[in-house]
Design a protein around this motif. Structure first.
Motif, PDB file in Angstrom:
ATOM      1  N   PHE A  34       0.877  -1.035   0.040  1.00 46.84           N
ATOM      2  CA  PHE A  34      -0.053   0.033   0.113  1.00 46.84           C
ATOM      3  C   PHE A  34       0.898   1.171  -0.044  1.00 46.84           C
ATOM      4  O   PHE A  34       2.012   1.284   0.561  1.00 46.84           O
ATOM      5  N   TYR A  36       0.193   5.355   0.806  1.00 46.67           N
ATOM      6  CA  TYR A  36      -0.657   6.348   1.338  1.00 46.67           C
ATOM      7  C   TYR A  36       0.162   7.752   1.368  1.00 46.67           C
ATOM      8  O   TYR A  36       1.415   7.858   1.535  1.00 46.67           O
ATOM      9  N   GLN A  38       0.264  11.360   3.523  1.00 49.17           N
ATOM     10  CA  GLN A  38      -0.228  11.890   5.033  1.00 49.17           C
ATOM     11  C   GLN A  38       0.230  13.368   4.814  1.00 49.17           C
ATOM     12  O   GLN A  38       1.470  13.685   4.924  1.00 49.17           O
ATOM     13  N   GLY A  41      -0.809  16.883  10.521  1.00 51.67           N
ATOM     14  CA  GLY A  41      -2.063  16.870  11.470  1.00 51.67           C
ATOM     15  C   GLY A  41      -3.194  16.070  10.999  1.00 51.67           C
ATOM     16  O   GLY A  41      -4.355  16.187  11.350  1.00 51.67           O
ATOM     17  N   LYS A  42      -3.023  15.257   9.812  1.00 53.14           N
ATOM     18  CA  LYS A  42      -4.005  14.328   9.279  1.00 53.14           C
ATOM     19  C   LYS A  42      -3.628  12.942   9.376  1.00 53.14           C
ATOM     20  O   LYS A  42      -2.458  12.428   9.280  1.00 53.14           O
ATOM     21  N   GLY A  43      -4.532  12.014   9.228  1.00 50.69           N
ATOM     22  CA  GLY A  43      -4.465  10.380   9.008  1.00 50.69           C
ATOM     23  C   GLY A  43      -4.040  10.317   7.457  1.00 50.69           C
ATOM     24  O   GLY A  43      -4.249  11.179   6.728  1.00 50.69           O
ATOM     25  N   PRO A  44      -3.478   9.121   7.443  1.00 53.79           N
ATOM     26  CA  PRO A  44      -3.088   8.718   6.195  1.00 53.79           C
ATOM     27  C   PRO A  44      -4.219   8.686   5.319  1.00 53.79           C
ATOM     28  O   PRO A  44      -5.168   8.245   5.549  1.00 53.79           O
ATOM     29  N   PHE A  46      -5.188   6.956   1.704  1.00 49.27           N
ATOM     30  CA  PHE A  46      -4.995   5.772   0.728  1.00 49.27           C
ATOM     31  C   PHE A  46      -4.694   6.373  -0.784  1.00 49.27           C
ATOM     32  O   PHE A  46      -5.485   7.193  -1.168  1.00 49.27           O
ATOM     33  N   THR A  49      -3.026   0.473  -4.246  1.00 49.88           N
ATOM     34  CA  THR A  49      -2.488  -1.029  -3.394  1.00 49.88           C
ATOM     35  C   THR A  49      -2.049  -1.833  -4.623  1.00 49.88           C
ATOM     36  O   THR A  49      -2.571  -1.784  -5.905  1.00 49.88           O
ATOM     37  N   LEU A  87       3.860   7.037   2.757  1.00 53.57           N
ATOM     38  CA  LEU A  87       3.942   6.114   3.579  1.00 53.57           C
ATOM     39  C   LEU A  87       3.825   4.606   2.813  1.00 53.57           C
ATOM     40  O   LEU A  87       2.836   4.888   1.887  1.00 53.57           O
ATOM     41  N   VAL A  99      -0.536  -5.156   8.984  1.00 60.19           N
ATOM     42  CA  VAL A  99       0.086  -4.268   8.083  1.00 60.19           C
ATOM     43  C   VAL A  99       1.484  -3.690   8.743  1.00 60.19           C
ATOM     44  O   VAL A  99       1.338  -3.193   9.695  1.00 60.19           O
ATOM     45  N   PHE A 101       4.216  -0.893   8.444  1.00 60.11           N
ATOM     46  CA  PHE A 101       4.354   0.399   7.592  1.00 60.11           C
ATOM     47  C   PHE A 101       5.946   0.928   7.805  1.00 60.11           C
ATOM     48  O   PHE A 101       6.698   0.626   8.618  1.00 60.11           O
ATOM     49  N   GLY A 102       6.467   1.583   6.770  1.00 61.37           N
ATOM     50  CA  GLY A 102       7.648   2.237   6.809  1.00 61.37           C
ATOM     51  C   GLY A 102       7.319   3.398   7.323  1.00 61.37           C
ATOM     52  O   GLY A 102       6.374   4.087   7.862  1.00 61.37           O
ATOM     53  N   THR A 103       8.652   4.363   7.626  1.00 58.83           N
ATOM     54  CA  THR A 103       8.569   5.528   8.348  1.00 58.83           C
ATOM     55  C   THR A 103       8.412   6.532   7.492  1.00 58.83           C
ATOM     56  O   THR A 103       8.308   7.984   7.866  1.00 58.83           O
TER      57      THR A 103
END
Lengths: 111, 114
Positions: A34, A36, A38, A41-44, A46, A49, A87, A99, A101-103
């Motif tokens: 996946f 993403y 970001q 101040g927000k969520g990832p 999408f 895929t 991400l 899942v 995640f990378g940094t």
């Protein structure tokens, strides 16, 4: 243990200067990879895929590709609004969707 | 709902206090995840719920952390006796639970422990 490594950590581009972000992964088997975006101040959010080596997906100025060991997110002629952290995450085969995640790569596009 | 929602958006608390963070997943999604994101770090998996199955709690960092999901929908993450190292963004995600599907994230709760 599943591992995801993203490079570079940070990338600064001039507007219109195309480049690629890398995501290297180590999993026993890949169910899905996946990407993403970001914003601060927000969520990832999408983006893509990818399920198998050789697969490619595109969305506006972004194109994601996948090999057996890594994925690239190609950014063509970026604009300042593409500035964000990108991400990468992998979902291994076996079991459910745990899942890793990378940094992330923090992209800054300068006007 | 249109997306995953989380509340509160921000929480400031004193060390030693308990906090509760709430997540409303996308309607119809059976899978729900909690992650923690510390400054400059990747997303750290905390806990996973799938339908009526026992949750996977393998990512919870200590017994001060717990989570529940009522009625297969709303989830609450509780941190007891908060510590300063608990300060982070707590993200919730949901997916349809059908396999190979994408996780959709909420906006997160920013927790600051003083």
């Amino acid at each position: 243990e599943d591992q995801v490594t993203q490079s570079p950590e940070a990338l600064r581009l001039q507007e219109g200067e195309s480049s690629s972000l890398n995501c290297s992964y180590t999993v026993s088997g890949l169910r899905g990879l996946f990407w993403y975006r970001q914003d601060p101040g927000k969520g990832p959010e999408f983006l893509f895929t990818l399920y198998s080596a050789g697969e490619e997906k595109e969305k506006e100025r972004l194109k994601a590709t996948l090999t057996k060991k890594e994925s690239f997110l190609h950014i063509t002629a970026p604009k300042p609004e593409d500035s964000a952290t990108y991400l990468c995450a992998v979902n291994p085969t076996g079991g459910y969707q745990k899942v890793t995640f990378g940094t992330g790569t923090k992209l800054q596009v300068i006007p | 709902g249109a997306g995953v929602s989380q509340s509160p958006s921000n929480k400031v608390t004193e060390k030693g206090k308990d906090v509760e963070l709430r997540c409303d997943p996308i309607s119809g999604h059976t899978a729900l995840y909690w992650y923690r994101q510390s400054l400059g770090q990747g997303l750290e998996f905390l806990i996973y719920f799938q339908g009526n199955s026992a949750p996977d709690k393998s990512g919870l960092p200590s017994d001060r952390f717990s989570a529940e999901r009522t009625g297969g929908s709303v989830s609450t993450l509780t941190i007891q006796r908060t510590q300063q190292e608990d300060s982070a963004v707590y993200l919730c995600a949901s997916s349809s639970g059908q396999g190979r599907e994408t996780q959709y994230f909420g906006p997160g709760t920013r927790l600051l422990v003083l």
